[in-house]
Structure formats: C-alpha cells, structure tokens
Design a protein around this motif. Structure first.
Motif, PDB file in Angstrom:
ATOM      1  N   THR A 263      35.292  21.831  34.825  1.00  0.00           N
ATOM      2  CA  THR A 263      35.985  22.596  33.781  1.00  0.00           C
ATOM      3  C   THR A 263      35.566  24.059  33.781  1.00  0.00           C
ATOM      4  OG1 THR A 263      36.090  20.598  32.426  1.00  0.00           O
ATOM      5  CG2 THR A 263      36.452  22.700  31.306  1.00  0.00           C
ATOM      6  N   LYS A 264      34.268  24.315  33.890  1.00  0.00           N
ATOM      7  CA  LYS A 264      33.768  25.696  33.884  1.00  0.00           C
ATOM      8  C   LYS A 264      34.317  26.487  35.079  1.00  0.00           C
ATOM      9  CE  LYS A 264      29.442  24.897  31.378  1.00  0.00           C
ATOM     10  NZ  LYS A 264      27.974  24.988  31.452  1.00  0.00           N
ATOM     11  N   THR A 265      34.332  25.832  36.232  1.00  0.00           N
ATOM     12  CA  THR A 265      34.843  26.495  37.431  1.00  0.00           C
ATOM     13  C   THR A 265      36.317  26.810  37.289  1.00  0.00           C
ATOM     14  OG1 THR A 265      33.238  25.273  38.776  1.00  0.00           O
ATOM     15  CG2 THR A 265      35.065  26.330  39.934  1.00  0.00           C
ATOM     16  N   LYS A 266      37.083  25.892  36.705  1.00  0.00           N
ATOM     17  CA  LYS A 266      38.511  26.120  36.479  1.00  0.00           C
ATOM     18  C   LYS A 266      38.731  27.327  35.578  1.00  0.00           C
ATOM     19  CE  LYS A 266      40.126  21.355  37.018  1.00  0.00           C
ATOM     20  NZ  LYS A 266      40.718  20.184  36.327  1.00  0.00           N
ATOM     21  N   LYS A 267      37.934  27.398  34.490  1.00  0.00           N
ATOM     22  CA  LYS A 267      38.072  28.523  33.559  1.00  0.00           C
ATOM     23  C   LYS A 267      37.719  29.844  34.233  1.00  0.00           C
ATOM     24  CE  LYS A 267      37.239  26.019  29.236  1.00  0.00           C
ATOM     25  NZ  LYS A 267      36.318  25.868  28.068  1.00  0.00           N
TER      26      LYS A 267
ATOM     27  N   LEU B  37      37.896  30.565  37.481  1.00  0.00           N
ATOM     28  CA  LEU B  37      38.963  30.908  38.435  1.00  0.00           C
ATOM     29  C   LEU B  37      40.199  31.418  37.714  1.00  0.00           C
ATOM     30  CD1 LEU B  37      38.704  27.935  40.970  1.00  0.00           C
ATOM     31  CD2 LEU B  37      38.105  30.326  41.383  1.00  0.00           C
ATOM     32  N   LYS B  38      40.508  30.825  36.558  1.00  0.00           N
ATOM     33  CA  LYS B  38      41.679  31.257  35.795  1.00  0.00           C
ATOM     34  C   LYS B  38      41.500  32.682  35.294  1.00  0.00           C
ATOM     35  CE  LYS B  38      44.655  29.782  31.980  1.00  0.00           C
ATOM     36  NZ  LYS B  38      44.864  28.774  30.917  1.00  0.00           N
ATOM     37  N   ARG B  39      40.289  32.979  34.746  1.00  0.00           N
ATOM     38  CA  ARG B  39      40.015  34.344  34.263  1.00  0.00           C
ATOM     39  C   ARG B  39      40.072  35.350  35.404  1.00  0.00           C
ATOM     40  NH1 ARG B  39      36.022  31.794  30.871  1.00  0.00           N
ATOM     41  NH2 ARG B  39      34.437  32.257  32.455  1.00  0.00           N
ATOM     42  N   PHE B  40      39.510  34.955  36.554  1.00  0.00           N
ATOM     43  CA  PHE B  40      39.503  35.848  37.718  1.00  0.00           C
ATOM     44  C   PHE B  40      40.920  36.136  38.195  1.00  0.00           C
ATOM     45  CE2 PHE B  40      39.559  36.370  42.355  1.00  0.00           C
ATOM     46  CZ  PHE B  40      38.766  37.505  42.487  1.00  0.00           C
ATOM     47  N   THR B  41      41.762  35.108  38.228  1.00  0.00           N
ATOM     48  CA  THR B  41      43.148  35.273  38.685  1.00  0.00           C
ATOM     49  C   THR B  41      43.926  36.188  37.753  1.00  0.00           C
ATOM     50  OG1 THR B  41      43.116  33.058  39.659  1.00  0.00           O
ATOM     51  CG2 THR B  41      45.276  34.067  39.263  1.00  0.00           C
ATOM     52  N   ILE B  42      43.791  35.960  36.428  1.00  0.00           N
ATOM     53  CA  ILE B  42      44.499  36.798  35.445  1.00  0.00           C
ATOM     54  C   ILE B  42      44.028  38.243  35.535  1.00  0.00           C
ATOM     55  CG2 ILE B  42      44.824  37.220  32.979  1.00  0.00           C
ATOM     56  CD1 ILE B  42      44.681  34.165  32.597  1.00  0.00           C
ATOM     57  N   LEU B  43      42.697  38.425  35.654  1.00  0.00           N
ATOM     58  CA  LEU B  43      42.145  39.785  35.756  1.00  0.00           C
ATOM     59  C   LEU B  43      42.629  40.487  37.020  1.00  0.00           C
ATOM     60  CD1 LEU B  43      40.206  41.912  34.585  1.00  0.00           C
ATOM     61  CD2 LEU B  43      38.369  40.839  35.911  1.00  0.00           C
ATOM     62  N   SER B  44      42.677  39.767  38.138  1.00  0.00           N
ATOM     63  CA  SER B  44      43.116  40.362  39.407  1.00  0.00           C
ATOM     64  C   SER B  44      44.576  40.784  39.339  1.00  0.00           C
ATOM     65  CB  SER B  44      42.924  39.363  40.550  1.00  0.00           C
ATOM     66  OG  SER B  44      41.566  39.031  40.705  1.00  0.00           O
ATOM     67  N   ILE B  45      45.417  39.912  38.765  1.00  0.00           N
ATOM     68  CA  ILE B  45      46.838  40.254  38.630  1.00  0.00           C
ATOM     69  C   ILE B  45      47.007  41.480  37.737  1.00  0.00           C
ATOM     70  CG2 ILE B  45      49.055  39.464  37.692  1.00  0.00           C
ATOM     71  CD1 ILE B  45      48.242  36.618  38.558  1.00  0.00           C
ATOM     72  N   GLY B  46      46.244  41.537  36.638  1.00  0.00           N
ATOM     73  CA  GLY B  46      46.315  42.689  35.738  1.00  0.00           C
ATOM     74  C   GLY B  46      45.928  43.984  36.419  1.00  0.00           C
ATOM     75  N   ILE B  47      44.844  43.929  37.217  1.00  0.00           N
ATOM     76  CA  ILE B  47      44.384  45.124  37.939  1.00  0.00           C
ATOM     77  C   ILE B  47      45.432  45.579  38.945  1.00  0.00           C
ATOM     78  CG2 ILE B  47      42.693  45.955  39.621  1.00  0.00           C
ATOM     79  CD1 ILE B  47      40.602  44.210  38.192  1.00  0.00           C
ATOM     80  N   ILE B  48      46.054  44.617  39.644  1.00  0.00           N
ATOM     81  CA  ILE B  48      47.087  44.959  40.631  1.00  0.00           C
ATOM     82  C   ILE B  48      48.290  45.616  39.958  1.00  0.00           C
ATOM     83  CG2 ILE B  48      48.775  43.979  42.233  1.00  0.00           C
ATOM     84  CD1 ILE B  48      46.639  41.864  42.940  1.00  0.00           C
ATOM     85  N   ILE B  49      48.726  45.056  38.810  1.00  0.00           N
ATOM     86  CA  ILE B  49      49.885  45.613  38.101  1.00  0.00           C
ATOM     87  C   ILE B  49      49.585  47.014  37.583  1.00  0.00           C
ATOM     88  CG2 ILE B  49      51.319  45.368  36.033  1.00  0.00           C
ATOM     89  CD1 ILE B  49      51.108  42.332  36.403  1.00  0.00           C
ATOM     90  N   ILE B  50      48.424  47.179  36.939  1.00  0.00           N
ATOM     91  CA  ILE B  50      48.055  48.498  36.392  1.00  0.00           C
ATOM     92  C   ILE B  50      47.878  49.512  37.518  1.00  0.00           C
ATOM     93  CG2 ILE B  50      46.258  49.772  35.158  1.00  0.00           C
ATOM     94  CD1 ILE B  50      45.790  47.209  33.521  1.00  0.00           C
TER      95      ILE B  50
END
Length: 262
Positions: free
Chosen positions: A17-21, A23-36
């Motif tokens: 569960t911790k690893t999933k969370k 990875l999810k935070r990392f993915t959202i943060l990466s997408i946000g950085i790419i868009i900005i």
C-alpha cells in the motif's frame, strides 16, 4: 521485517500500500511538472510574425522595372502613392538568373514595363515577389516613370542585418544568432541585405548599399545576425529606405538582438 514492504515483480499482489501511494504521488507530481514546464516553455518562445508567404499561389504583377540598388518593380497604388516590390529568386538566389531570358530580347530593362508572375511575400508594409520561372517574366509595351530618391540625412541606427526573404516571410522570425548561417547563404546568393532597426518598438527597414549606392552583399557577411550600430546616409525610395554605409562604420555590440517579431 513485519512492517516492511517487499515487492517481487513475478509475484502478483506483492506491491504494498505504501509503495502504491508513493508511486501515485510521484506520477501526479511528474505530470504536473511536465505540464507547467511545457506552459512556461511555450510562453517564453518568440511569437510568429503576422506575415504571409504565398508559396503555393502565383500572383501576376505589372510594374516599372528598376535595378538600382536592387531589382524592383514599381507599381502605382494611386495617383500620388507608389510601391516598390523587391524581386527575389527561388531559394537562396537573387532574381538576376530569372531575368536572363528577357534580357536577350531587351538588353536594358531600366524603366521598362514588366509583367512577372511569382510568389508574394508581405509583412508590415513591405512586399516582396519570389520569381521561380524565367518564362513567367514578360516585357509589356511602354515605359514607366522611375522612382525618385529623396535624401533624408546622416543617421546612427541600432539593429541587425537580416535577409528579407526569411525575415519578412519564410522564417517566422528569421533573425538572430540561430538564423545567422541561413541569412549568410541568402545574402551571399544575391538576396539584398536589409538592416532592421527598432526605435520605440516600431520596426524600420533599410536596404543597405555602399557609399555609391551599389549592392553590398559580400561586404556585410561578417556582420549578419549580430546586433550592430551603423552610421550611414539615409535616402527614401517611395516606401523603402536606403542606407548608404561604409562597413568600417559598423560597430558590433555584445548585446542580444534588439529586433523582435511583431
């Protein structure tokens, strides 16, 4: 070890569960950085000029030909206003090779009425015509009035030497260090050099000549695409300015380009 998560790729459901969370935070943060980052990158880019190059369309123009300092057609806009259309050849060449066939019929074209079909380039009040076929140049009966030059006076200008074909239409924009090698090839091929000066955010354009009013293509090659200060004598030829210069009076600065794409 009871609270430690251990992932084994070949065992289904071993991702904790911790690893999933994480990875999810990392993915959202990466997408946000790419868009900005993409938005910021797009906003800081130089905007395209509102220019037109009718590459796939041929336009037929009739006017008075004159070759000094560079080949042009003068057309009458109305009874008091004339416009000079700068003539260019295809690619990175002058129009001169496309006039050879017509010169066999009439050795002196100065003041003659010509009809030329080619691709129009226009931007910010300036019009150019790319000639792509010598058979699209024809002699029309009658002679026209040659434009008269008016002396404005000596001046000092800051700006940059560009090739007008790329700057006004083909490349948007066509100036600065990144465009320098292309502009050198165009001007060395016979396309007239133009000095772009931008006082108070209003661009002014000057066809460069030597002190005798003759073409100056090869002499200005070392200065193309470099922010410069030029001293010269300004003349007016209808809707164009001419700038007679001594290349010894060109001063290259280390500043970034002072011209911009409007």
């Amino acid at each position: 070890m009871k609270n430690k998560e251990f992932f084994v790729a070949y065992i289904e459901g071993s991702l904790g569960t911790k690893t999933k969370k994480t990875l999810k935070r990392f993915t959202i943060l990466s997408i946000g950085i790419i868009i900005i980052g993409s938005l910021i990158f797009s906003l800081i880019q130089t905007r395209f000029k509102n220019s037109t190059f009718e590459l796939s369309e041929l336009t037929k123009i009739t006017g008075t030909f004159h070759a000094s300092p560079y080949p042009m057609l003068t057309i009458k806009v109305n009874e008091t206003i004339s416009k000079n259309i700068l003539l260019l050849g295809f690619g990175k060449s002058s129009v001169n090779p496309y006039l050879k066939a017509i010169l066999e019929k009439k050795s002196d074209l100065q003041g003659q009425t010509l009809t030329i079909e080619g691709n129009l380039i226009f931007y910010n009040g300036k019009t150019l015509l790319q000639v792509i076929d010598e058979n699209k140049v024809s002699l029309t009966s009658g002679k026209g009035n040659l434009p008269q030059k008016t002396t404005i006076g000596e001046t000092v200008l800051k700006g940059e030497i560009v090739d007008p074909k790329c700057y006004f239409g083909v490349m948007k924009p066509g100036f600065g260090k990144i465009h320098r090698s292309c502009a050198i090839r165009c001007i060395s091929g016979g396309i007239p050099p133009v000095f772009v000066s931008t006082p108070k955010n209003i661009s002014e354009y000057y066809l460069l000549t030597d002190l005798d009013g003759e073409p100056i293509n090869q002499e200005v090659l070392p200065f193309i695409g470099k922010p410069s200060e030029i001293t010269g004598l300004v003349e007016k030829l209808d809707d164009w300015y001419l700038l007679k210069i001594d290349i010894a009076n060109i001063r290259v600065s280390n500043n970034s380009s002072s011209i911009y794409s409007q």
